[in-house]
Design a protein around this motif. Structure first.
Motif, PDB file in Angstrom:
ATOM      1  N   ALA A  28       0.862  -1.179   0.000  1.00 35.86           N
ATOM      2  CA  ALA A  28       0.000   0.000   0.000  1.00 35.86           C
ATOM      3  C   ALA A  28       0.901   1.232   0.000  1.00 35.86           C
ATOM      4  CB  ALA A  28      -0.921   0.000   1.223  1.00 35.86           C
ATOM      5  N   ASN A  29       0.626   2.163  -0.888  1.00 36.74           N
ATOM      6  CA  ASN A  29       1.368   3.417  -0.959  1.00 36.74           C
ATOM      7  C   ASN A  29       0.402   4.564  -0.718  1.00 36.74           C
ATOM      8  OD1 ASN A  29       2.816   1.524  -3.175  1.00 36.74           O
ATOM      9  ND2 ASN A  29       4.276   2.812  -2.117  1.00 36.74           N
ATOM     10  N   PHE A  46       5.203  13.205   3.299  1.00 39.60           N
ATOM     11  CA  PHE A  46       6.036  12.010   3.222  1.00 39.60           C
ATOM     12  C   PHE A  46       5.329  10.954   2.385  1.00 39.60           C
ATOM     13  CE2 PHE A  46       7.109  14.201   7.093  1.00 39.60           C
ATOM     14  CZ  PHE A  46       8.482  14.149   7.120  1.00 39.60           C
ATOM     15  N   ASN A  47       6.109  10.234   1.569  1.00 39.49           N
ATOM     16  CA  ASN A  47       5.604   9.088   0.819  1.00 39.49           C
ATOM     17  C   ASN A  47       5.791   7.857   1.693  1.00 39.49           C
ATOM     18  OD1 ASN A  47       5.054  10.336  -1.846  1.00 39.49           O
ATOM     19  ND2 ASN A  47       7.233  10.773  -1.742  1.00 39.49           N
ATOM     20  N   LEU A  48       4.714   7.080   1.885  1.00 47.07           N
ATOM     21  CA  LEU A  48       4.774   5.883   2.714  1.00 47.07           C
ATOM     22  C   LEU A  48       4.609   4.639   1.863  1.00 47.07           C
ATOM     23  CD1 LEU A  48       2.418   6.882   5.690  1.00 47.07           C
ATOM     24  CD2 LEU A  48       4.847   7.381   5.403  1.00 47.07           C
ATOM     25  N   GLU A  49       5.342   3.591   2.229  1.00 46.37           N
ATOM     26  CA  GLU A  49       5.252   2.285   1.586  1.00 46.37           C
ATOM     27  C   GLU A  49       5.027   1.254   2.688  1.00 46.37           C
ATOM     28  OE1 GLU A  49       8.104   0.827  -1.649  1.00 46.37           O
ATOM     29  OE2 GLU A  49       8.858  -0.127   0.178  1.00 46.37           O
ATOM     30  N   LYS A  90      13.491   9.474  -5.125  1.00 49.96           N
ATOM     31  CA  LYS A  90      12.638  10.129  -4.136  1.00 49.96           C
ATOM     32  C   LYS A  90      12.751   9.359  -2.827  1.00 49.96           C
ATOM     33  CE  LYS A  90       8.233   7.808  -4.906  1.00 49.96           C
ATOM     34  NZ  LYS A  90       6.818   7.950  -5.194  1.00 49.96           N
ATOM     35  N   PRO A  91      12.735  10.079  -1.713  1.00 44.79           N
ATOM     36  CA  PRO A  91      12.765   9.401  -0.417  1.00 44.79           C
ATOM     37  C   PRO A  91      11.387   8.816  -0.102  1.00 44.79           C
ATOM     38  CG  PRO A  91      12.729  11.777  -0.112  1.00 44.79           C
ATOM     39  CD  PRO A  91      12.807  11.530  -1.589  1.00 44.79           C
ATOM     40  N   VAL A  92      11.392   7.616   0.455  1.00 46.70           N
ATOM     41  CA  VAL A  92      10.168   6.911   0.834  1.00 46.70           C
ATOM     42  C   VAL A  92      10.362   6.359   2.236  1.00 46.70           C
ATOM     43  CG1 VAL A  92       8.669   4.940   0.290  1.00 46.70           C
ATOM     44  CG2 VAL A  92       9.677   6.275  -1.556  1.00 46.70           C
ATOM     45  N   VAL A  93       9.325   6.465   3.061  1.00 50.16           N
ATOM     46  CA  VAL A  93       9.371   5.859   4.385  1.00 50.16           C
ATOM     47  C   VAL A  93       8.753   4.471   4.280  1.00 50.16           C
ATOM     48  CG1 VAL A  93       8.617   6.007   6.783  1.00 50.16           C
ATOM     49  CG2 VAL A  93       9.227   8.089   5.538  1.00 50.16           C
ATOM     50  N   ARG A  94       9.567   3.446   4.519  1.00 50.72           N
ATOM     51  CA  ARG A  94       9.060   2.074   4.561  1.00 50.72           C
ATOM     52  C   ARG A  94       8.536   1.832   5.966  1.00 50.72           C
ATOM     53  NH1 ARG A  94      11.079  -3.627   2.329  1.00 50.72           N
ATOM     54  NH2 ARG A  94       9.291  -4.748   3.148  1.00 50.72           N
ATOM     55  N   VAL A  95       7.233   1.639   6.071  1.00 52.03           N
ATOM     56  CA  VAL A  95       6.564   1.543   7.363  1.00 52.03           C
ATOM     57  C   VAL A  95       6.711   0.135   7.933  1.00 52.03           C
ATOM     58  CG1 VAL A  95       4.344   1.739   8.536  1.00 52.03           C
ATOM     59  CG2 VAL A  95       4.954   3.358   6.726  1.00 52.03           C
ATOM     60  N   ASP A  96       7.238   0.065   9.156  1.00 52.84           N
ATOM     61  CA  ASP A  96       7.325  -1.211   9.873  1.00 52.84           C
ATOM     62  C   ASP A  96       6.137  -1.398  10.802  1.00 52.84           C
ATOM     63  OD1 ASP A  96       9.861  -1.848   8.745  1.00 52.84           O
ATOM     64  OD2 ASP A  96      10.818  -0.527  10.208  1.00 52.84           O
ATOM     65  N   ARG A  97       5.623  -0.275  11.326  1.00 51.41           N
ATOM     66  CA  ARG A  97       4.500  -0.335  12.259  1.00 51.41           C
ATOM     67  C   ARG A  97       3.535   0.803  11.945  1.00 51.41           C
ATOM     68  NH1 ARG A  97       4.793  -0.358  18.843  1.00 51.41           N
ATOM     69  NH2 ARG A  97       2.549  -0.392  19.151  1.00 51.41           N
TER      70      ARG A  97
END
Length: 125
Positions: A28-29, A46-49, A90-97
């Motif tokens: 999900a992005n 912020f872009n989230l992944e 592009k910077p992306v925040v890879r979500v762990d929680r």
């Protein structure tokens, strides 16, 4: 030793865009707006992944305007632009929680409009 950890609280900028893969995994992005200390400043975006079970939670429950808390790490997505042939990133925040914050009612109101005022009953203190 390096540390790559991000903790953010903000609102979803759009509904999650979900993709499913033949392997059975999903991603999900979405974007997230985080306010600065001063109300006069524009929020940071912020872009989230989000992958796996957390992605399913995002797909089922996150809507534009939902209040979220996330913990993750920053990665740099790189690709070649098809039109110009230039390298892009592009910077992306890879979500762990992923934490869904606020009440169910808050999330429903946020999905409909941002204009609602909280009553005294909704204030948690």
């Amino acid at each position: 030793m390096g540390v790559n950890s991000v903790t953010l609280v903000g609102r979803a900028g759009r509904d999650p865009e979900v993709r499913y893969f033949e392997s059975g995994s999903m991603v999900a992005n979405l974007t997230m707006a985080v306010n600065r200390r001063s109300r006069d400043d524009e929020p940071d975006w912020f872009n989230l992944e989000i992958w796996g079970k957390q992605a399913q939670v995002a797909a089922d429950y996150v809507k534009k305007g939902s209040l979220l808390g996330i913990i993750g790490s920053v990665k740099l997505d790189r690709w070649t632009d098809r039109n110009s042939g230039e390298e892009r990133s592009k910077p992306v925040v890879r979500v762990d929680r992923l934490e869904l914050l606020g009440s169910k009612r808050d999330n429903q109101e946020a999905a409909g409009s941002f204009g609602g005022q909280a009553s005294d009953e909704e204030i948690p203190f």
